[in-house]
Design a protein around this motif. Structure first.
Motif, PDB file in Angstrom:
ATOM      1  N   THR A  80       0.845  -1.194   0.000  1.00 48.85           N
ATOM      2  CA  THR A  80       0.000   0.000   0.000  1.00 48.85           C
ATOM      3  C   THR A  80       0.878   1.241   0.000  1.00 48.85           C
ATOM      4  O   THR A  80       1.889   1.302   0.691  1.00 48.85           O
ATOM      5  N   VAL A  81       0.451   2.222  -0.794  1.00 50.52           N
ATOM      6  CA  VAL A  81       1.115   3.520  -0.864  1.00 50.52           C
ATOM      7  C   VAL A  81       0.126   4.550  -0.328  1.00 50.52           C
ATOM      8  O   VAL A  81      -1.048   4.537  -0.689  1.00 50.52           O
ATOM      9  N   THR A  82       0.594   5.431   0.537  1.00 47.03           N
ATOM     10  CA  THR A  82      -0.292   6.440   1.107  1.00 47.03           C
ATOM     11  C   THR A  82       0.412   7.785   1.243  1.00 47.03           C
ATOM     12  O   THR A  82       1.621   7.833   1.435  1.00 47.03           O
ATOM     13  N   GLY A  83      -0.364   8.828   1.143  1.00 44.57           N
ATOM     14  CA  GLY A  83       0.143  10.170   1.374  1.00 44.57           C
ATOM     15  C   GLY A  83      -0.137  10.612   2.801  1.00 44.57           C
ATOM     16  O   GLY A  83       0.260  11.691   3.223  1.00 44.57           O
ATOM     17  N   GLN A  84      -0.820   9.771   3.548  1.00 43.50           N
ATOM     18  CA  GLN A  84      -1.193  10.099   4.923  1.00 43.50           C
ATOM     19  C   GLN A  84      -0.155   9.570   5.897  1.00 43.50           C
ATOM     20  O   GLN A  84       0.245   8.416   5.809  1.00 43.50           O
ATOM     21  N   GLY A  85       0.238  10.404   6.804  1.00 43.84           N
ATOM     22  CA  GLY A  85       1.179   9.986   7.836  1.00 43.84           C
ATOM     23  C   GLY A  85       0.468   9.768   9.155  1.00 43.84           C
ATOM     24  O   GLY A  85       1.083   9.791  10.210  1.00 43.84           O
ATOM     25  N   LYS A  86      -0.842   9.559   9.074  1.00 37.90           N
ATOM     26  CA  LYS A  86      -1.686   9.415  10.255  1.00 37.90           C
ATOM     27  C   LYS A  86      -1.188   8.292  11.162  1.00 37.90           C
ATOM     28  O   LYS A  86      -0.908   7.186  10.696  1.00 37.90           O
ATOM     29  N   SER A  87      -1.087   8.582  12.433  1.00 44.35           N
ATOM     30  CA  SER A  87      -0.634   7.605  13.415  1.00 44.35           C
ATOM     31  C   SER A  87      -1.562   6.397  13.409  1.00 44.35           C
ATOM     32  O   SER A  87      -2.771   6.528  13.407  1.00 44.35           O
ATOM     33  N   GLY A  88      -0.970   5.228  13.380  1.00 43.26           N
ATOM     34  CA  GLY A  88      -1.744   3.995  13.434  1.00 43.26           C
ATOM     35  C   GLY A  88      -2.195   3.467  12.079  1.00 43.26           C
ATOM     36  O   GLY A  88      -2.639   2.328  11.984  1.00 43.26           O
ATOM     37  N   LEU A  89      -2.079   4.289  11.018  1.00 41.46           N
ATOM     38  CA  LEU A  89      -2.542   3.847   9.703  1.00 41.46           C
ATOM     39  C   LEU A  89      -1.724   2.659   9.199  1.00 41.46           C
ATOM     40  O   LEU A  89      -2.283   1.686   8.696  1.00 41.46           O
ATOM     41  N   LYS A  90      -0.428   2.730   9.352  1.00 46.44           N
ATOM     42  CA  LYS A  90       0.427   1.638   8.883  1.00 46.44           C
ATOM     43  C   LYS A  90       0.046   0.334   9.583  1.00 46.44           C
ATOM     44  O   LYS A  90      -0.103  -0.711   8.934  1.00 46.44           O
ATOM     45  N   SER A  91      -0.141   0.392  10.877  1.00 50.39           N
ATOM     46  CA  SER A  91      -0.520  -0.805  11.640  1.00 50.39           C
ATOM     47  C   SER A  91      -1.865  -1.345  11.167  1.00 50.39           C
ATOM     48  O   SER A  91      -2.055  -2.562  11.046  1.00 50.39           O
ATOM     49  N   GLU A  92      -2.794  -0.457  10.884  1.00 49.81           N
ATOM     50  CA  GLU A  92      -4.120  -0.857  10.412  1.00 49.81           C
ATOM     51  C   GLU A  92      -4.037  -1.543   9.045  1.00 49.81           C
ATOM     52  O   GLU A  92      -4.677  -2.572   8.808  1.00 49.81           O
ATOM     53  N   LEU A  93      -3.214  -0.985   8.161  1.00 54.78           N
ATOM     54  CA  LEU A  93      -3.044  -1.572   6.833  1.00 54.78           C
ATOM     55  C   LEU A  93      -2.362  -2.942   6.911  1.00 54.78           C
ATOM     56  O   LEU A  93      -2.762  -3.882   6.221  1.00 54.78           O
ATOM     57  N   LEU A  94      -1.358  -3.060   7.749  1.00 56.34           N
ATOM     58  CA  LEU A  94      -0.669  -4.341   7.925  1.00 56.34           C
ATOM     59  C   LEU A  94      -1.614  -5.386   8.517  1.00 56.34           C
ATOM     60  O   LEU A  94      -1.618  -6.542   8.100  1.00 56.34           O
ATOM     61  N   ALA A  95      -2.428  -4.972   9.475  1.00 55.18           N
ATOM     62  CA  ALA A  95      -3.392  -5.892  10.085  1.00 55.18           C
ATOM     63  C   ALA A  95      -4.442  -6.352   9.073  1.00 55.18           C
ATOM     64  O   ALA A  95      -4.932  -7.484   9.149  1.00 55.18           O
ATOM     65  N   ALA A  96      -4.768  -5.495   8.108  1.00 51.58           N
ATOM     66  CA  ALA A  96      -5.764  -5.839   7.081  1.00 51.58           C
ATOM     67  C   ALA A  96      -5.192  -6.797   6.033  1.00 51.58           C
ATOM     68  O   ALA A  96      -5.944  -7.438   5.309  1.00 51.58           O
ATOM     69  N   GLY A  97      -3.857  -6.861   5.944  1.00 46.98           N
ATOM     70  CA  GLY A  97      -3.263  -7.788   4.993  1.00 46.98           C
ATOM     71  C   GLY A  97      -2.201  -7.213   4.079  1.00 46.98           C
ATOM     72  O   GLY A  97      -1.651  -7.934   3.249  1.00 46.98           O
ATOM     73  N   ALA A  98      -1.901  -5.929   4.206  1.00 50.26           N
ATOM     74  CA  ALA A  98      -0.785  -5.374   3.431  1.00 50.26           C
ATOM     75  C   ALA A  98       0.508  -5.968   3.983  1.00 50.26           C
ATOM     76  O   ALA A  98       0.616  -6.223   5.185  1.00 50.26           O
ATOM     77  N   VAL A  99       1.468  -6.205   3.104  1.00 53.35           N
ATOM     78  CA  VAL A  99       2.752  -6.731   3.576  1.00 53.35           C
ATOM     79  C   VAL A  99       3.764  -5.617   3.787  1.00 53.35           C
ATOM     80  O   VAL A  99       4.755  -5.794   4.484  1.00 53.35           O
ATOM     81  N   GLU A 100       3.487  -4.469   3.153  1.00 54.88           N
ATOM     82  CA  GLU A 100       4.379  -3.320   3.284  1.00 54.88           C
ATOM     83  C   GLU A 100       3.576  -2.054   3.000  1.00 54.88           C
ATOM     84  O   GLU A 100       2.642  -2.064   2.210  1.00 54.88           O
ATOM     85  N   VAL A 101       3.985  -0.957   3.658  1.00 56.64           N
ATOM     86  CA  VAL A 101       3.323   0.333   3.466  1.00 56.64           C
ATOM     87  C   VAL A 101       4.406   1.370   3.170  1.00 56.64           C
ATOM     88  O   VAL A 101       5.362   1.512   3.932  1.00 56.64           O
ATOM     89  N   PHE A 102       4.236   2.088   2.051  1.00 54.94           N
ATOM     90  CA  PHE A 102       5.136   3.179   1.684  1.00 54.94           C
ATOM     91  C   PHE A 102       4.387   4.487   1.861  1.00 54.94           C
ATOM     92  O   PHE A 102       3.262   4.633   1.376  1.00 54.94           O
ATOM     93  N   THR A 103       5.011   5.435   2.546  1.00 52.91           N
ATOM     94  CA  THR A 103       4.419   6.755   2.722  1.00 52.91           C
ATOM     95  C   THR A 103       5.088   7.715   1.762  1.00 52.91           C
ATOM     96  O   THR A 103       6.321   7.763   1.673  1.00 52.91           O
ATOM     97  N   LYS A 104       4.259   8.453   1.005  1.00 50.81           N
ATOM     98  CA  LYS A 104       4.763   9.428   0.034  1.00 50.81           C
ATOM     99  C   LYS A 104       5.378  10.604   0.776  1.00 50.81           C
ATOM    100  O   LYS A 104       4.835  11.017   1.800  1.00 50.81           O
ATOM    101  N   PRO A 105       6.440  11.166   0.276  1.00 55.87           N
ATOM    102  CA  PRO A 105       7.223  10.724  -0.879  1.00 55.87           C
ATOM    103  C   PRO A 105       8.122   9.553  -0.483  1.00 55.87           C
ATOM    104  O   PRO A 105       8.551   9.425   0.661  1.00 55.87           O
ATOM    105  N   PHE A 106       8.403   8.680  -1.432  1.00 58.47           N
ATOM    106  CA  PHE A 106       9.264   7.540  -1.199  1.00 58.47           C
ATOM    107  C   PHE A 106      10.109   7.313  -2.449  1.00 58.47           C
ATOM    108  O   PHE A 106       9.816   7.840  -3.518  1.00 58.47           O
ATOM    109  N   SER A 107      11.112   6.509  -2.312  1.00 60.65           N
ATOM    110  CA  SER A 107      12.004   6.213  -3.418  1.00 60.65           C
ATOM    111  C   SER A 107      11.408   5.094  -4.281  1.00 60.65           C
ATOM    112  O   SER A 107      11.181   3.991  -3.777  1.00 60.65           O
ATOM    113  N   PRO A 108      11.161   5.356  -5.565  1.00 62.31           N
ATOM    114  CA  PRO A 108      10.672   4.299  -6.451  1.00 62.31           C
ATOM    115  C   PRO A 108      11.629   3.106  -6.502  1.00 62.31           C
ATOM    116  O   PRO A 108      11.205   1.965  -6.668  1.00 62.31           O
TER     117      PRO A 108
END
Length: 121
Positions: A80-108
């Protein structure tokens, strides 16, 4: 050839992903909405999925949950790629089944490395 499903409504990001992944030898299939991706995902049978958190019709986390509910996608890595740096979002995405979360901006290049590593395992 390994297949990558890209779900993002930002055309510039889609083109960036497509260019980078195709150069690395992967086939890319792109959709701008979660519903369109869900409708065709089974036909494509991707080896990995890259999706944005903020889609025009639904949240990326809901796409992950819908795909994870299908046994065919139980083991497909989802990044998952997100522009949100909201606290807890990464944990929520990982718990839902994402294996990795990239927060924009990130290195392609880091995204590509992650895809390559996930596809080797």
């Amino acid at each position: 050839m390994k297949k990558i499903l890209v779900v993002d409504d930002d055309i510039a990001m889609v083109r960036l992903y497509e260019m980078q992944m195709r150069r690395a030898g992967y086939a890319c299939y792109s959709f701008q909405t979660g519903k369109a991706a869900l409708a065709d995902a089974a036909k494509i049978a991707p080896d990995i999925i890259i999706l944005d958190f903020e889609l025009p019709d639904m949240k990326g986390i809901d796409v992950i949950r819908a795909l994870r509910a299908d046994v065919a996608f139980a083991k497909v890595p989802m990044i998952t790629v997100t522009g949100q740096g909201k606290s807890g979002l990464k944990s929520e995405l990982l718990a839902a089944g994402a294996v990795e979360v990239f927060t924009k901006p990130f290195s392609p290049a880091l995204l590509l490395r992650s895809v390559q590593q996930l596809l080797k395992s």
